[in-house]
Structure formats: structure tokens, C-alpha cells
Design an enzyme around this catalytic site. Structure first.
Site, mmCIF file in Angstrom:
data_model
loop_
_atom_site.group_PDB
_atom_site.id
_atom_site.type_symbol
_atom_site.label_atom_id
_atom_site.label_comp_id
_atom_site.label_asym_id
_atom_site.label_seq_id
_atom_site.Cartn_x
_atom_site.Cartn_y
_atom_site.Cartn_z
ATOM 1 N N SER A 252 31.541 -10.660 -9.666
ATOM 2 C CA SER A 252 32.152 -9.567 -10.413
ATOM 3 C C SER A 252 31.224 -9.193 -11.557
ATOM 4 C CB SER A 252 33.526 -10.017 -10.934
ATOM 5 O OG SER A 252 34.225 -8.936 -11.493
ATOM 6 N N ASN A 253 31.729 -8.576 -12.610
ATOM 7 C CA ASN A 253 30.901 -8.260 -13.781
ATOM 8 C C ASN A 253 31.709 -8.438 -15.056
ATOM 9 O OD1 ASN A 253 32.251 -5.670 -14.402
ATOM 10 N ND2 ASN A 253 31.421 -5.091 -12.397
#
Ligand code: CTP
Length: 408
Positions: free
Chosen positions: A211-212
């Protein structure tokens, strides 16, 4: 509390009637004042037995009105009602609801309510049995049919010690109702806006994902600003822990594919799209539906083997070329270098009307902070170079530009 543009200098008439929930009305008056509103309080005699006028005067810094016969100005009731942007009655007892429904005018509050022409928001507070009584229900229906907005009551522990429905809704929730009510004639009234926010998550196995760092703050601020401008808002949110704004229709998603499906469906009849989400650009090419064991040697060893995900805005562009919706499309460009040039290219490639370019490495900008520094581009060039602002202020500027692009 941060001042709220929508509430700035708004004249709110707060009617307080006799219920133990009066103490919560003091908190509400304080919150409204801190948010920038001018709050004039009218208390019934019964309300003054629960809390004193001084409590309200102390938080609003303004006179509090009580007895109709003490007024120096003989048309005060008309004056108060005429200049108000909103009449809020919180807490509203069963007795006051009955009077309002019948148009009775036997104290300053009910006289003012009859004279007022602004929206009326009511937060009932009473014992559960009184609330569910057919007389109270009929009075509420009548008031709603005449355009009054009723917030609550909530279920929970009552002053009688019993559990039931009749508690006044909490001040924070009332504040959200007030925002929605005041927004009704805003520049985006009658329009549908779709906002995407947060990161997306791409699973490797049932317990791991890539993810981020996005927390969704900027997208949530855009959704709130669009609500404050009167729009109906659909919020497509990746996994975030922050509260979503009251009044938005929230569609929770996890993967890029799910976000794409939700956005493509929501924009079919939307006037504007704000694509704020930090969509994961890659996903693991090799996934497992069982937890991958540390000791396990499988076909692909330790290599994740990334694949590129679907570009949601490019899919929106394609759909829009056929349908014409969304009418206006705004994207973000998160860059770490050559921000302006990459932003310009993205605007063209993704078929956007506007793109908000931010250098995520710049001080005070990017993920998990409350501020942002954005340059807004259109195909004609730079539209606005914003200084370092709160994400709320950035959101309001973006909504303003999109409203303009929609001819509002
Ligand atoms: N976006 C999208 N679908 C993706 C990736 C991004 O719709 N799979 C959207 C974002 O929501 C944003 C805009 O495209 O509004 C630009 O996102 P950004 O991450 O800056 O650009 P990318 O297209 O991912 O390009 P790059 O990673 O090369 O900078």
C-alpha cells in the site's frame, strides 16, 4: 476548534427549552461560536431552571434573551427571527414541539419561531415514552411536513435511568446537521460530486499487502468542502482510520479494482469527480489465498513479481468520452521532482479538466500532515499557485474552481 468558512459570521438563533440536555446546548453554543458563528440564545423559563443565562452569555459573548416582557425593543421577536440564517431549537421538549406544531406563541421562543423565515432545525430531548407517544410523533411529522429538519433523538440512557430513544444528539453531530442545513443553497446545491480518498491495498496473501502512506486527509477535506457547498457527495474511500464527513454517502473499498468499479459506477450521473486517492500503482503478481509461511519454498521463491494496476482516471476518461459524465474531472499529481511538467502531462493523458499538483517531499505537504502546498493546472496553464495552506483551505479552493468550471 478550527473556524469553519461555512459558519463564519452566520447568525444562528439557538432556542433552548427545559430539559437536562440544556448543559449540552452550552457546549454546542461554544462550538458554534468558536467555529465563527454569531449565536443568539433564547431560553424558555423552564430552560433557565436547568442552566443559567450566564452560562450561555459566557460562551457566546452575547446577550441571552428570556422573558418576552423584559425586552427593551418591542419588535425584538421579529428582529431576531428576520435576520437569522438558522433557528435551532436544542433541546426541544415535547411541550415546545406541541406548541410549534400548533403555531402557539406564548413565550419569546415560540413567538420568534412563528415570525422567523429561516430554516428550522429541531433536536428533540425527552423521555422515551414521551417521544414515542402518538401526540409527539404527530407533532414531529407535522413540523417535518412544513420543512423543519429533525435531528435525532438518539437512543441510550435517559435521565429517568431507563434505556430508550429520546436523548438529544451530541453537540458534534448537531454541528454536522447545522452544516448540512446551512449548505443547502451553496454553489454546488443540486449537484452530485464523487470524491475518492485514501490509499488502496493490494494483498499478497490473507495477512499481507502492499500500500502507501496516504491517510485520506486531503480527500476527506474535499468531501467536507463539497458538502459545505451544498453538493450530494459520494465518497469512495480506501482503508482509512479517520472519520468520514457527516452527510456523505460512503463506499468503502480496499483494492484498486474495487475502487475503480465504485468510481466508474458513481460518476455515471456525477457533475464532478475529485480523484484524490493515492491509488496503489502496483500489485503483487504472485498471490496466495493461504498465509505464505516463512519456511515455505514455493514456485516463486521470495519474489513478489509486481504488476501494474488499472489506471482509474484513464478508465473514467474512456467512459466519459461516451457518456459526458462526470462533467468536470479533477485529479491530483503526487510528485517528488519535476512536479509541474509531470502534472501537465498527467492532465492531458488522464483527460482531466484540472489537476492539483503537489510535491510530496516539500515541507508541510504530502501524506499524514494537516497542510498542503498545491499548484492547480488546467489545460490553459497555471490556474492558481497556492501557498502552504491547511488541507481544509486547499479543499475549499479546489471546490471553488470546480464550481466555476461547472458554471456556478
Ligand atoms: N490514479 C488513478 N489510478 C491509478 C493511479 C493513479 O486514477 N492506478 C489517479 C490518482 O488518484 C491521481 C492521479 O491519477 O488523481 C495521478 O496519480 P499519481 O500517483 O500522481 O500518478 P500516476 O498515474 O500513478 O503516475 P506516476 O506514478 O508515474 O507518477
Amino acid at each position: 476548534m478550527e473556524s469553519i468558512t461555512l459558519l463564519q459570521d452566520k447568525k444562528i438563533l439557538l432556542g433552548v427549552t427545559g430539559s437536562i440536555a440544556c448543559y449540552k446546548a452550552v457546549d454546542l453554543a461554544s462550538k458554534l461560536t468558536q467555529a465563527g458563528a454569531q449565536v443568539d440564545v433564547i431560553m424558555t423559563e423552564a430552560a433557565q431552571r436547568f442552566v443559567t443565562p450566564l452560562a450561555f452569555r459566557s460562551v457566546t459573548g452575547r446577550p441571552v434573551f428570556g422573558n418576552m416582557w423584559d425586552l427593551d425593543d418591542h419588535v425584538r421577536h421579529v428582529g431576531l427571527g428576520e435576520t437569522a440564517d438558522l433557528l435551532l431549537i436544542a433541546p426541544a421538549t415535547a411541550n415546545t414541539l406541541a406548541k410549534l406544531a400548533q403555531g402557539a406563541a406564548d413565550n419569546l421562543l415560540t413567538v420568534t419561531a412563528l415570525a422567523a423565515r429561516c430554516p428550522l432545525l429541531i433536536a428533540p430531548a425527552m423521555d422515551g415514552g414521551m417521544y414515542s407517544h402518538p401526540a409527539t410523533q404527530a407533532n414531529l411529522s407535522l413540523l417535518q411536513a412544513r420543512g423543519a429538519i429533525v435531528a435525532g433523538p438518539a437512543a441510550g440512557r435517559m435521565a429517568s435511568g431507563l434505556m430508550g430513544k429520546g436523548r438529544m444528539v451530541e453537540p458534534a453531530e448537531l454541528l454536522a446537521h447545522i452544516r448540512l442545513t446551512l449548505a443547502r443553497n451553496g454553489p454546488l446545491a443540486g449537484l452530485k460530486v464523487v470524491v475518492s480518498t485514501g490509499p488502496t491495498r493490494e494483498p499478497m496473501d490473507p495477512v499481507r499487502f502492499i500500500s502507501n502512506r496516504s491517510t485520506g486527509k486531503q480527500g476527506l477535506a474535499v468531501a467536507q468542502a463539497a458538502l459545505d457547498a451544498g453538493a450530494a457527495v459520494t465518497l469512495v474511500a480506501g482503508p482509512i482510520s479517520e472519520l468520514t464527513p457527516f452527510g456523505a454517502q460512503v463506499i468503502a473499498v480496499e483494492t484498486t479494482q474495487q475502487m475503480a468499479e465504485a468510481v466508474l459506477t458513481a460518476v455515471q450521473d456525477a457533475d464532478a469527480l475529485f480523484m484524490v486517492a493515492a491509488v496503489a500503482d502496483f500489485r503483487p503478481g504472485n498471490t496466495s489465498d493461504r498465509k505464505i509461511k516463512k519456511t515455505e519454498t514455493n514456485d516463486w521463491g521470495l519474489a513478489i513479481g509486481l504488476e501494474v494496476t488499472l489506471d482509474i482516471l484513464s478508465a473514467v476518461k474512456e467512459q466519459r468520452e461516451k457518456s459526458g459524465y462526470p462533467r468536470v474531472s479533477l485529479g491530483f499529481a503526487a510528485e517528488t521532482h519535476d512536479a509541474f511538467e509531470y502534472g501537465r502531462q498527467k492532465l492531458l493523458r488522464k483527460g482531466l479538466n484540472l489537476i492539483a499538483v503537489n510535491d510530496v517531499l516539500a515541507e508541510g505537504a504530502g501524506f499524514a500532515v494537516d497542510t498542503n502546498r498545491v499548484v492547480l493546472l488546467s489545460s490553459a496553464g497555471v490556474l492558481e499557485e497556492m501557498p502552504l495552506l491547511s488541507k481544509t483551505a486547499v479543499a475549499e479552493r479546489l471546490v471553488h474552481h470546480v464550481a466555476k468550471a461547472l458554471g456556478r
